[in-house]
Design a protein around this motif. Structure first.
Motif, PDB file in Angstrom:
ATOM      1  N   ALA A 112       3.191   7.523  -4.031  1.00 38.15           N
ATOM      2  CA  ALA A 112       2.261   8.179  -3.109  1.00 38.15           C
ATOM      3  C   ALA A 112       0.892   8.361  -3.783  1.00 38.15           C
ATOM      4  O   ALA A 112      -0.159   8.170  -3.162  1.00 38.15           O
ATOM      5  CB  ALA A 112       2.822   9.525  -2.669  1.00 38.15           C
ATOM      6  N   ARG A 113       0.921   8.720  -5.042  1.00 38.64           N
ATOM      7  CA  ARG A 113      -0.333   8.858  -5.796  1.00 38.64           C
ATOM      8  C   ARG A 113      -1.094   7.528  -5.813  1.00 38.64           C
ATOM      9  O   ARG A 113      -2.303   7.482  -5.616  1.00 38.64           O
ATOM     10  CB  ARG A 113      -0.003   9.293  -7.223  1.00 38.64           C
ATOM     11  N   ALA A 114      -0.348   6.434  -6.046  1.00 34.72           N
ATOM     12  CA  ALA A 114      -0.995   5.119  -6.112  1.00 34.72           C
ATOM     13  C   ALA A 114      -1.601   4.741  -4.756  1.00 34.72           C
ATOM     14  O   ALA A 114      -2.713   4.196  -4.692  1.00 34.72           O
ATOM     15  CB  ALA A 114       0.022   4.071  -6.566  1.00 34.72           C
ATOM     16  N   GLN A 115      -0.885   5.054  -3.680  1.00 33.95           N
ATOM     17  CA  GLN A 115      -1.451   4.761  -2.356  1.00 33.95           C
ATOM     18  C   GLN A 115      -2.725   5.564  -2.138  1.00 33.95           C
ATOM     19  O   GLN A 115      -3.722   5.048  -1.609  1.00 33.95           O
ATOM     20  CB  GLN A 115      -0.431   5.081  -1.271  1.00 33.95           C
ATOM     21  N   GLN A 120      -8.764   6.170  -2.016  1.00 34.79           N
ATOM     22  CA  GLN A 120      -9.986   6.684  -2.656  1.00 34.79           C
ATOM     23  C   GLN A 120     -10.885   5.539  -3.113  1.00 34.79           C
ATOM     24  O   GLN A 120     -12.104   5.586  -2.950  1.00 34.79           O
ATOM     25  CB  GLN A 120      -9.632   7.572  -3.862  1.00 34.79           C
ATOM     26  N   LEU A 121     -10.268   4.500  -3.672  1.00 33.83           N
ATOM     27  CA  LEU A 121     -11.075   3.360  -4.130  1.00 33.83           C
ATOM     28  C   LEU A 121     -11.700   2.640  -2.941  1.00 33.83           C
ATOM     29  O   LEU A 121     -12.840   2.155  -3.024  1.00 33.83           O
ATOM     30  CB  LEU A 121     -10.212   2.402  -4.965  1.00 33.83           C
ATOM     31  N   ALA A 122     -10.962   2.596  -1.809  1.00 39.94           N
ATOM     32  CA  ALA A 122     -11.519   1.945  -0.604  1.00 39.94           C
ATOM     33  C   ALA A 122     -12.786   2.678  -0.150  1.00 39.94           C
ATOM     34  O   ALA A 122     -13.774   2.057   0.231  1.00 39.94           O
ATOM     35  CB  ALA A 122     -10.473   1.918   0.513  1.00 39.94           C
ATOM     36  N   LYS A 123     -12.734   4.017  -0.237  1.00 37.65           N
ATOM     37  CA  LYS A 123     -13.928   4.803   0.130  1.00 37.65           C
ATOM     38  C   LYS A 123     -15.103   4.472  -0.782  1.00 37.65           C
ATOM     39  O   LYS A 123     -16.259   4.614  -0.410  1.00 37.65           O
ATOM     40  CB  LYS A 123     -13.621   6.303   0.020  1.00 37.65           C
ATOM     41  N   ALA A 124     -14.778   4.069  -2.010  1.00 36.16           N
ATOM     42  CA  ALA A 124     -15.832   3.694  -2.961  1.00 36.16           C
ATOM     43  C   ALA A 124     -16.200   2.218  -2.827  1.00 36.16           C
ATOM     44  O   ALA A 124     -16.936   1.676  -3.659  1.00 36.16           O
ATOM     45  CB  ALA A 124     -15.369   4.002  -4.378  1.00 36.16           C
ATOM     46  N   GLY A 125     -15.645   1.562  -1.781  1.00 34.47           N
ATOM     47  CA  GLY A 125     -16.038   0.170  -1.504  1.00 34.47           C
ATOM     48  C   GLY A 125     -15.123  -0.872  -2.112  1.00 34.47           C
ATOM     49  O   GLY A 125     -15.394  -2.071  -2.014  1.00 34.47           O
ATOM     50  N   ILE A 126     -14.026  -0.426  -2.767  1.00 32.90           N
ATOM     51  CA  ILE A 126     -13.102  -1.406  -3.364  1.00 32.90           C
ATOM     52  C   ILE A 126     -11.841  -1.437  -2.509  1.00 32.90           C
ATOM     53  O   ILE A 126     -11.055  -0.482  -2.502  1.00 32.90           O
ATOM     54  CB  ILE A 126     -12.776  -1.026  -4.819  1.00 32.90           C
ATOM     55  N   LYS A 173     -14.047  10.813 -11.214  1.00 36.63           N
ATOM     56  CA  LYS A 173     -14.477   9.472 -10.813  1.00 36.63           C
ATOM     57  C   LYS A 173     -13.797   9.085  -9.491  1.00 36.63           C
ATOM     58  O   LYS A 173     -12.753   9.646  -9.136  1.00 36.63           O
ATOM     59  CB  LYS A 173     -14.177   8.460 -11.927  1.00 36.63           C
ATOM     60  N   PRO A 174     -14.371   8.123  -8.748  1.00 37.10           N
ATOM     61  CA  PRO A 174     -13.949   7.906  -7.355  1.00 37.10           C
ATOM     62  C   PRO A 174     -12.473   7.572  -7.137  1.00 37.10           C
ATOM     63  O   PRO A 174     -11.911   7.940  -6.107  1.00 37.10           O
ATOM     64  CB  PRO A 174     -14.816   6.727  -6.889  1.00 37.10           C
ATOM     65  N   GLY A 175     -11.824   6.914  -8.078  1.00 38.87           N
ATOM     66  CA  GLY A 175     -10.432   6.521  -7.854  1.00 38.87           C
ATOM     67  C   GLY A 175      -9.425   7.454  -8.509  1.00 38.87           C
ATOM     68  O   GLY A 175      -8.230   7.160  -8.536  1.00 38.87           O
ATOM     69  N   TYR A 176      -9.910   8.581  -9.017  1.00 40.02           N
ATOM     70  CA  TYR A 176      -8.990   9.491  -9.722  1.00 40.02           C
ATOM     71  C   TYR A 176      -8.311  10.427  -8.748  1.00 40.02           C
ATOM     72  O   TYR A 176      -8.969  11.093  -7.952  1.00 40.02           O
ATOM     73  CB  TYR A 176      -9.728  10.306 -10.783  1.00 40.02           C
ATOM     74  N   VAL A 177      -7.001  10.479  -8.795  1.00 38.50           N
ATOM     75  CA  VAL A 177      -6.229  11.382  -7.931  1.00 38.50           C
ATOM     76  C   VAL A 177      -5.461  12.355  -8.833  1.00 38.50           C
ATOM     77  O   VAL A 177      -4.613  11.932  -9.617  1.00 38.50           O
ATOM     78  CB  VAL A 177      -5.237  10.582  -7.054  1.00 38.50           C
TER      79      VAL A 177
END
Ligand code: AMP
Ligand code: MN
Ligand code: MN
Ligand code: MN
Length: 292
Positions: A112-115, A120-126, A173-177
């Motif tokens: 779930a964390r990875a999803q 989060q990365l998608a929001k940052a454009g990745i 950072k943007p992809g950190y959960v």
């Protein structure tokens, strides 16, 4: 039977007690690691996958074939003092139910964390990072930030894994959960229940003040923790010395391990570390009977 090790001076033994296989976020499988350890002159080896012991039986068999003394290991993710701390367990019985159930509970939240990291990365454009990271995963129960980092490097987003962590995967950072791992008493308790010795991994990597680190060590010792990594691939030469002093002052045994993850990623190869500084008591000091 373990291979017989000519014990001699324990300080001069090439012990590498920290590395990762494809069962967590390493690149090599247990057999490849055993071969590499043997080629590099390692004498006592441990496989310490994150929150996972499924590679241990293969590692032990391969170690035996290469004449390497082997101890079963694990590196448990812990949330402590508002950050992630890693606790290595050495000499564990990897079949012990308390350890197995505990590790399963730690792994449970990873998918779930990875999803969430993917979102989060998608929001940052990745886009597509979760699916992309999965292609690098050797064990579906163990999706790690490292797998995302490898995907982003291969996509050309960053030039190396370290850069991905700095730009995307560390707190703030943007992809950190953020994630809740095991508690310190749980991790040390599972290791001890399984007959193992608990070791604080790479203490130099944490953002803890000296007072906080001392508090962590006091708590860890009160729980029955025994060791601290002094010579690791994560420490500078100055940190070898300062953590050797810390180990001595605090009455902790010293451990040594490369934290090797893969040939093109880790700057320290298996076994390629200096000896423990004089005065340290090696965590393997009283293991000779295991290898007779
Ligand atoms: P995870 O358990 O998914 O949070 O991933 C933790 C792993 O990420 C660590 O065991 C390291 O292998 C890797 N890692 C953490 N920080 C960094 C960094 N700054 N550079 C490279 N790898 C890192
Ligand atoms: Mn790792
Ligand atoms: Mn670690
Ligand atoms: Mn590690």
């Amino acid at each position: 039977m373990n291979p017989v090790l000519d014990w001699g001076d324990p300080h001069r033994i090439n012990a590498d007690l920290h590395c990762h296989s494809v069962q967590s976020d390493g690149v090599l499988n247990p057999e490849e690691l055993a071969q590499r350890a043997a080629e590099q002159g390692v004498q006592i080896w441990s496989l310490t996958d994150h929150d996972e012991v499924s590679g241990v039986a293969r590692a032990r068999a391969a170690a035996k074939a290469h004449g390497l003394a082997f101890v079963a290991g694990v590196e448990i993710s812990v949330t402590c003092m508002a950050q992630t701390v890693h606790i290595v367990g050495l000499n564990v019985d990897e079949t012990h139910p308390a350890l197995l159930n505990g590790l399963e509970s730690v792994r449970e939240g990873r998918n779930a964390r990875a999803q969430d990291m993917g979102h989060q990365l998608a929001k940052a454009g990745i886009h597509g990072a979760y699916e992309g990271a999965l292609k690098y995963v050797g064990n579906p129960a163990l999706v790690s930030r490292t797998h995302f980092a490898r995907y982003l490097v291969d996509q050309g987003v960053c030039s190396d894994v370290r850069e991905v962590f700095t730009r995307f995967l560390t707190p703030g950072k943007p992809g950190y959960v953020p994630h809740d791992w095991a508690s310190l008493p749980e991790a040390v308790g599972w290791i001890r229940a399984a007959g193992g010795q608990a070791v604080i991994a790479h203490p130099g990597r944490y953002s803890l003040s000296p007072l906080q680190l001392d508090a962590l060590i006091d708590w860890f010792k009160a729980l029955g923790g025994e060791g601290i990594e002094v010579v690791t691939g994560s420490h500078t030469v100055d940190e070898y010395k300062s953590f050797a002093r810390k180990a001595l002052r605090c009455g902790l045994k010293a451990s040594r391990g490369s934290d090797f993850h893969g040939p093109n990623e880790s700057h320290v190869n298996l076994g390629q570390l200096p000896d423990l500084p004089d005065g340290c008591v090696p965590i393997w000091d009283n293991w000779s009977h295991r290898f007779q």
